[in-house]
Design a protein around this motif. Structure first.
Motif, PDB file in Angstrom:
ATOM      1  N   ARG A 196      27.055  42.606  42.157  1.00 33.66           N
ATOM      2  CA  ARG A 196      28.391  42.023  42.295  1.00 33.66           C
ATOM      3  C   ARG A 196      29.451  43.068  41.976  1.00 33.66           C
ATOM      4  O   ARG A 196      29.403  43.719  40.935  1.00 33.66           O
ATOM      5  CB  ARG A 196      28.565  40.834  41.344  1.00 33.66           C
ATOM      6  CG  ARG A 196      27.789  39.582  41.741  1.00 33.66           C
ATOM      7  CD  ARG A 196      28.047  38.473  40.737  1.00 33.66           C
ATOM      8  NE  ARG A 196      27.591  38.854  39.399  1.00 33.66           N
ATOM      9  CZ  ARG A 196      28.219  38.531  38.267  1.00 33.66           C
ATOM     10  NH1 ARG A 196      29.359  37.867  38.315  1.00 33.66           N
ATOM     11  NH2 ARG A 196      27.726  38.889  37.096  1.00 33.66           N
ATOM     12  N   GLY A 197      30.392  43.227  42.899  1.00 28.69           N
ATOM     13  CA  GLY A 197      31.557  44.071  42.660  1.00 28.69           C
ATOM     14  C   GLY A 197      32.803  43.199  42.646  1.00 28.69           C
ATOM     15  O   GLY A 197      32.780  42.072  42.146  1.00 28.69           O
ATOM     16  N   ARG A 198      33.873  43.702  43.240  1.00 30.33           N
ATOM     17  CA  ARG A 198      35.091  42.906  43.360  1.00 30.33           C
ATOM     18  C   ARG A 198      35.749  43.249  44.683  1.00 30.33           C
ATOM     19  O   ARG A 198      36.094  44.412  44.943  1.00 30.33           O
ATOM     20  CB  ARG A 198      36.064  43.174  42.204  1.00 30.33           C
ATOM     21  CG  ARG A 198      37.322  42.295  42.257  1.00 30.33           C
ATOM     22  CD  ARG A 198      38.126  42.389  40.976  1.00 30.33           C
ATOM     23  NE  ARG A 198      38.509  43.775  40.692  1.00 30.33           N
ATOM     24  CZ  ARG A 198      38.494  44.319  39.467  1.00 30.33           C
ATOM     25  NH1 ARG A 198      38.084  43.608  38.431  1.00 30.33           N
ATOM     26  NH2 ARG A 198      38.875  45.570  39.287  1.00 30.33           N
ATOM     27  N   ALA A 199      35.891  42.253  45.543  1.00 31.30           N
ATOM     28  CA  ALA A 199      36.522  42.482  46.835  1.00 31.30           C
ATOM     29  C   ALA A 199      38.019  42.732  46.659  1.00 31.30           C
ATOM     30  O   ALA A 199      38.638  42.260  45.702  1.00 31.30           O
ATOM     31  CB  ALA A 199      36.297  41.285  47.752  1.00 31.30           C
ATOM     32  N   ALA A 200      38.568  43.488  47.576  1.00 30.51           N
ATOM     33  CA  ALA A 200      40.010  43.763  47.581  1.00 30.51           C
ATOM     34  C   ALA A 200      40.421  44.140  48.997  1.00 30.51           C
ATOM     35  O   ALA A 200      39.584  44.548  49.815  1.00 30.51           O
ATOM     36  CB  ALA A 200      40.346  44.901  46.618  1.00 30.51           C
ATOM     37  N   HIS A 201      41.692  44.009  49.308  1.00 25.00           N
ATOM     38  CA  HIS A 201      42.200  44.385  50.627  1.00 25.00           C
ATOM     39  C   HIS A 201      42.002  45.887  50.837  1.00 25.00           C
ATOM     40  O   HIS A 201      42.180  46.689  49.915  1.00 25.00           O
ATOM     41  CB  HIS A 201      43.678  44.015  50.741  1.00 25.00           C
ATOM     42  CG  HIS A 201      44.176  44.024  52.149  1.00 25.00           C
ATOM     43  ND1 HIS A 201      44.363  45.183  52.875  1.00 25.00           N
ATOM     44  CD2 HIS A 201      44.531  43.004  52.962  1.00 25.00           C
ATOM     45  CE1 HIS A 201      44.811  44.883  54.073  1.00 25.00           C
ATOM     46  NE2 HIS A 201      44.926  43.556  54.154  1.00 25.00           N
ATOM     47  N   ALA A 202      41.653  46.233  52.056  1.00 24.18           N
ATOM     48  CA  ALA A 202      41.415  47.651  52.342  1.00 24.18           C
ATOM     49  C   ALA A 202      42.643  48.497  52.078  1.00 24.18           C
ATOM     50  O   ALA A 202      42.530  49.688  51.744  1.00 24.18           O
ATOM     51  CB  ALA A 202      40.955  47.809  53.790  1.00 24.18           C
ATOM     52  N   ALA A 203      43.829  47.912  52.216  1.00 23.03           N
ATOM     53  CA  ALA A 203      45.065  48.676  52.008  1.00 23.03           C
ATOM     54  C   ALA A 203      45.288  49.026  50.546  1.00 23.03           C
ATOM     55  O   ALA A 203      46.099  49.909  50.224  1.00 23.03           O
ATOM     56  CB  ALA A 203      46.257  47.881  52.557  1.00 23.03           C
ATOM     57  N   SER A 204      44.577  48.339  49.656  1.00 26.23           N
ATOM     58  CA  SER A 204      44.679  48.656  48.227  1.00 26.23           C
ATOM     59  C   SER A 204      43.287  48.611  47.613  1.00 26.23           C
ATOM     60  O   SER A 204      43.041  47.926  46.634  1.00 26.23           O
ATOM     61  CB  SER A 204      45.617  47.660  47.526  1.00 26.23           C
ATOM     62  OG  SER A 204      45.192  46.326  47.765  1.00 26.23           O
ATOM     63  N   ARG A 205      42.387  49.377  48.229  1.00 21.68           N
ATOM     64  CA  ARG A 205      40.980  49.293  47.836  1.00 21.68           C
ATOM     65  C   ARG A 205      40.739  49.745  46.403  1.00 21.68           C
ATOM     66  O   ARG A 205      39.731  49.378  45.802  1.00 21.68           O
ATOM     67  CB  ARG A 205      40.112  50.105  48.787  1.00 21.68           C
ATOM     68  CG  ARG A 205      40.357  51.593  48.808  1.00 21.68           C
ATOM     69  CD  ARG A 205      39.425  52.274  49.818  1.00 21.68           C
ATOM     70  NE  ARG A 205      39.676  53.696  49.947  1.00 21.68           N
ATOM     71  CZ  ARG A 205      39.153  54.627  49.146  1.00 21.68           C
ATOM     72  NH1 ARG A 205      38.371  54.265  48.154  1.00 21.68           N
ATOM     73  NH2 ARG A 205      39.433  55.898  49.330  1.00 21.68           N
TER      74      ARG A 205
END
Length: 422
Positions: A214-223
């Motif tokens: 498990r990681g943490r998803a985030a928008h590619a624009a603010s990876r």
């Protein structure tokens, strides 16, 4: 004018057998056909269906009986008796009728429409292992003809088994090993897996594990605000393959010295992320770990769990979000028999008689149904036509000459084994 391979009785039998699509638990029609053939050949016929609750107590299978498919999956066997059958030993010739799925787009022909070409046969199951089952069936007929003609004096029995679910951990063979389906004891067995006509007395085990990170998803624009699982997976993957190398150097076995990687591991499936424009926040990887003869599944599992714990301890994120690492599907125990067993000596002598250059026992880096019989106290060796390099592959192909050689060798091996008690 001589018959072509496809026109011989064994060729016709094998061609028809291969036309049954026996993937995904669909063995019933093929097994009914085999039962009819056994009856027409004059064999005593036996049939059994595995009990899911019984298999759930076996270490190879999931603990939940609902996860073990047994319905409408009969295993069948034909038995030929010789002389005074109770005065001699019983030899089992074992094969499986199930095959792995075929990706039709990767085949040059229909996988279930056999293609005969210049002494070669191509179809799903040609190697693994319907041609070998045919060789066993006709070997027993050959042996019976020789006995009826007075060419050999035999006491005992030879059993031809066609079991189901080998690719799923050995459903039919495990059931037969746990609860004898016959009214007589079994003294030894030959499993007709594709061994390139070599004598295999040791098979490797496997432990199957599913890794979830498990990681943490985030928008590619603010990876940078997310936690990408892929670098964590790469560190774990590297650590596991380093352990594979270490085990190859520290765990030795005389029958496995020819292999560059004696106890191979493989990550066969990796799934990560959920959207191309998002940091991958989850990852699932399914692994296969090799178990050497003499090792247990638990021991190898513990070694890789310990290595994973070391990687986790070095990462602040993984320490706070520990991965799961659990068994799934079926497990294969390793198996080995003494090379001095009568069935091994009988097979080696038969191989020498039928022109094999190398009769020395070897080990295999795959598992087989032999382990179930060995665990039940039935000495079992692997020997059969074809190569494991063709099994499960597109355009699965076997040289028919090898099938005929195996047939002759089974006849001679069975003769010698049944005469060993005289």
């Amino acid at each position: 004018m001589s018959e072509t391979p496809s026109e011989t009785p064994l060729g016709v039998f094998t061609d028809r057998f291969l036309r049954f699509d026996t993937t995904d638990g669909n063995e019933a029609d093929a097994q009914a056909w085999l039962r009819d053939r056994f009856e027409s050949f004059g064999f005593d016929v036996y049939e059994w269906t595995a009990d899911a609750d019984r298999l759930a107590s076996h270490p190879s299978f999931p603990d939940d009986p609902e996860e073990i498919a047994v319905a409408d999956r009969p295993s069948v066997a034909g038995v030929a008796e010789f002389g005074d059958p109770d005065a001699g030993p019983t030899l089992v010739l074992n094969g499986h009728t199930d095959v792995v799925p075929a990706d039709r787009e990767n085949w040059s022909s229909d996988p279930f429409e056999p293609v005969w070409d210049d002494g070669e046969l191509t179809a799903r199951g040609a190697v693994d292992m319907k041609a070998a089952v045919g060789a066993c069936v006709f070997a027993v007929q050959d042996l019976r003809e020789r006995a009826d003609a007075g060419e050999v004096d035999l006491d005992g029995r030879v059993v031809v088994e066609s079991v189901v679910g080998e690719e799923e951990g050995g459903v039919g063979a495990a059931a037969a090993a746990l609860d004898n389906p016959y009214p007589f004891e079994r003294d030894a067995a030959i499993v007709a897996e594709p061994t390139e006509l070599r004598c295999v007395t040791a098979t490797e085990g496997t432990v199957m594990k599913r890794l979830e990170i498990r990681g943490r998803a985030a928008h590619a624009a603010s990876r940078w605000k997310g936690e990408d699982v892929l670098p964590h997976f790469e560190r774990i993957r590297q650590a596991f393959f380093e352990l594979e190398t270490e085990r190859g150097e520290s765990v030795s076995h005389p029958l496995y010295e020819e292999y560059p990687i004696p106890w191979p591991i493989c990550v066969g499936i990796v799934r990560a992320g959920s959207w191309s424009s998002s940091v991958a926040g989850t990852l699932t990887a399914e692994w296969r770990f090799g178990v050497a003869p003499g090792e247990t599944v638990d021991e190898v599992e513990a070694a890789y769990e310990e290595r994973l714990a070391e990687v986790v301890a070095e990462s602040e994120w993984l320490s706070e979000h520990p991965p799961s690492f659990d068994r799934f599907t079926v497990q294969f125990e390793s198996a080995e028999i003494d090379t001095d067993e009568p069935v091994v000596r009988s097979l080696q002598a038969a191989m020498a008689e039928t022109g094999h250059d190398d009769t020395d026992p070897v080990g295999a880096t795959y598992g087989a149904d032999s382990r179930h019989y060995v665990a039940a106290g039935i000495p079992t060796v692997l020997y059969g036509p074809g190569s494991i390099d063709q099994a499960h592959f597109p355009n699965e192909t076997i040289r028919w000459e090898e099938v005929e050689t195996a047939r002759e060798t089974y006849v001679d091996a069975a003769t010698r084994f049944l005469q060993s008690s005289k």
